[in-house]
Design a protein around this motif. Structure first.
Motif, PDB file in Angstrom:
ATOM      1  N   ALA A  62     -13.370 -50.274   2.542  1.00  0.00           N
ATOM      2  CA  ALA A  62     -13.401 -51.629   1.982  1.00  0.00           C
ATOM      3  C   ALA A  62     -12.059 -52.065   1.404  1.00  0.00           C
ATOM      4  O   ALA A  62     -11.895 -53.242   1.058  1.00  0.00           O
ATOM      5  N   PHE A  63     -11.093 -51.166   1.345  1.00  0.00           N
ATOM      6  CA  PHE A  63      -9.862 -51.458   0.597  1.00  0.00           C
ATOM      7  C   PHE A  63      -9.043 -52.569   1.235  1.00  0.00           C
ATOM      8  O   PHE A  63      -8.847 -52.614   2.445  1.00  0.00           O
ATOM      9  N   ARG A  64      -8.563 -53.459   0.349  1.00  0.00           N
ATOM     10  CA  ARG A  64      -7.618 -54.502   0.709  1.00  0.00           C
ATOM     11  C   ARG A  64      -6.453 -54.434  -0.274  1.00  0.00           C
ATOM     12  O   ARG A  64      -6.663 -54.359  -1.478  1.00  0.00           O
ATOM     13  N   PRO A  65      -5.203 -54.455   0.231  1.00  0.00           N
ATOM     14  CA  PRO A  65      -4.054 -54.400  -0.688  1.00  0.00           C
ATOM     15  C   PRO A  65      -4.107 -55.522  -1.719  1.00  0.00           C
ATOM     16  O   PRO A  65      -4.596 -56.626  -1.436  1.00  0.00           O
ATOM     17  N   SER A  66      -3.586 -55.245  -2.905  1.00  0.00           N
ATOM     18  CA  SER A  66      -3.640 -56.206  -4.002  1.00  0.00           C
ATOM     19  C   SER A  66      -2.364 -56.126  -4.815  1.00  0.00           C
ATOM     20  O   SER A  66      -1.469 -55.317  -4.543  1.00  0.00           O
ATOM     21  N   TRP A  67      -2.304 -56.945  -5.874  1.00  0.00           N
ATOM     22  CA  TRP A  67      -1.185 -56.870  -6.807  1.00  0.00           C
ATOM     23  C   TRP A  67      -1.113 -55.505  -7.480  1.00  0.00           C
ATOM     24  O   TRP A  67      -0.050 -55.064  -7.923  1.00  0.00           O
ATOM     25  N   ALA A  68      -2.254 -54.797  -7.552  1.00  0.00           N
ATOM     26  CA  ALA A  68      -2.300 -53.517  -8.246  1.00  0.00           C
ATOM     27  C   ALA A  68      -1.906 -52.356  -7.339  1.00  0.00           C
ATOM     28  O   ALA A  68      -1.205 -51.435  -7.764  1.00  0.00           O
TER      29      ALA A  68
END
Length: 365
Positions: free
Chosen positions: A238-244
């Motif tokens: 489910a992972f999507r890149p983010s600011w974190a």
């Protein structure tokens, strides 16, 4: 490290809290990276009912180690109250605070994968026991129902977990706006430099929310060992890149007791089965028994079955025995960090277990 602030048989809550502060100082000396405290309510044998207060005491007593919640339970608090608490902690101890979030016994989405009914070993040598099926019965226990009634206002209903996480992230970022266009900027809180984690036990909502939001995920092998691999798999899927985070980041927990040898470690850990039984029976965690109290207890077949998955997956033994099992957990899950939780009756034995493990792990690394 994950600390429930346990009370030992014959001891009391003030002593447990003093032990936690002492253990946190030792953790920093031993080289642990984080010190997390859990949230539990109406348990005679654990004191970690208000994580923010315990975090403050631990952070005040230490210098550099990150301190956080494992986890704040969102069924019991509003996003604003959580952000305000951790905003204050960040203001007092900037750059050291982790905000771990959990769902607190909400109805669980059925996982996509199913653990083996007989238990199995992964290719890496990690034991995955049969799935524990008694959580639904536990949530219907009189104590749990009383807990919910005392922790929520009459008639109140918590929003969906995903909505609560989204609100917390917006409040922390200072971008929260309601449907009428009114802004909310908690002070302190907006702009707080806290690391937000999601904690979960299965391939359900927590893993999916953590992945979709691009947040780090902590999977609970020590709570639900049968489902740890499917939990981290679901998170990564489910992972999507983010600011974190640009890539998935996983921590996995294990319950550990290290002794001078395997036999002495088993004696130190003897009270664990009775302690787990008290939780899963719905009565609440009892003060952690002495080894003699544990050995004197008579067990029924049903009681043994109730705790088997947890007892069989506790890592107990001499330090090399424990390290080999931790390495299997690490390999099977691809964990970036391991979260160690240790409970023994005697506080000195607990401190020593953490110390011996840390020193030996550093040498192996």
């Amino acid at each position: 490290m994950l600390d429930l602030v346990p009370i030992s048989s014959g001891s009391d809550a003030p002593t447990a809290l003093r032990n936690t502060v002492e253990l946190a100082r030792a953790a920093e000396e031993f080289g642990y990276r984080r010190y997390w405290v859990a949230e539990h309510h109406l348990n005679p044998g654990v004191v970690s009912s208000v994580p923010a207060l315990v975090i403050q005491a631990v952070a005040q007593a230490t210098r550099e180690i990150r301190v956080g919640s494992g986890a704040v339970l969102l069924g019991h608090q509003t996003p604003l109250s959580v952000v305000e608490q951790f905003g204050i902690l960040d203001a007092l101890f900037p750059g050291r605070i982790d905000l771990g979030l959990g769902r607190s016994g909400r109805p669980r989405k059925a996982p996509e994968a199913s653990a083996s009914p007989e238990g199995t070993f992964t290719d890496e040598g990690l034991y995955l026991p049969p799935r524990f099926t008694g959580f639904g019965q536990l949530l219907q226990s009189p104590r749990f129902r009383l807990q919910l009634s005392l922790l929520q206002q009459p008639g109140a209903e918590a929003p969906a977990y995903e909505e609560q996480v989204a609100d917390i992230l917006a409040l922390l970022a200072g971008t929260y706006v309601d449907q009428d266009g009114t802004e909310a900027r908690p002070v302190p809180g907006a702009g707080a430099d806290v690391d937000v984690w999601i904690l979960g036990s299965s391939a359900g909502e927590s893993a999916e929310v953590a992945g979709a939001r691009g947040l780090p995920f902590a999977a609970n092998y020590h709570v639900s060992p049968a489902t740890v691999v499917e939990a981290v798999t679901a998170y990564r899927r489910a992972f999507r890149p983010s600011w974190a985070l640009a890539e998935p980041y996983v921590a996995v927990s294990a319950d550990v007791v290290v002794g001078a040898d395997d036999d002495s470690a088993r004696r130190l850990a003897a009270g664990y089965a009775a302690w787990v039984r008290s939780i899963r029976s719905g009565e609440g965690a009892i003060p952690f028994p002495t080894p003699d109290e544990a050995y004197a207890r008579q067990w029924s077949d049903g009681e043994r079955e109730l705790v088997a998955d947890r007892v069989d997956t506790q890592f107990v033994g001499a330090v090399e025995t424990v390290i080999e099992r931790l390495r299997a957990l690490w390999r099977a899950t691809g964990a970036d960090e391991l979260v160690i939780t240790t409970i023994t009756h005697d506080h000195a034995d607990r401190v020593r277990s953490y110390e011996v493990l840390a020193r030996a792990w550093a040498k192996r690394a």
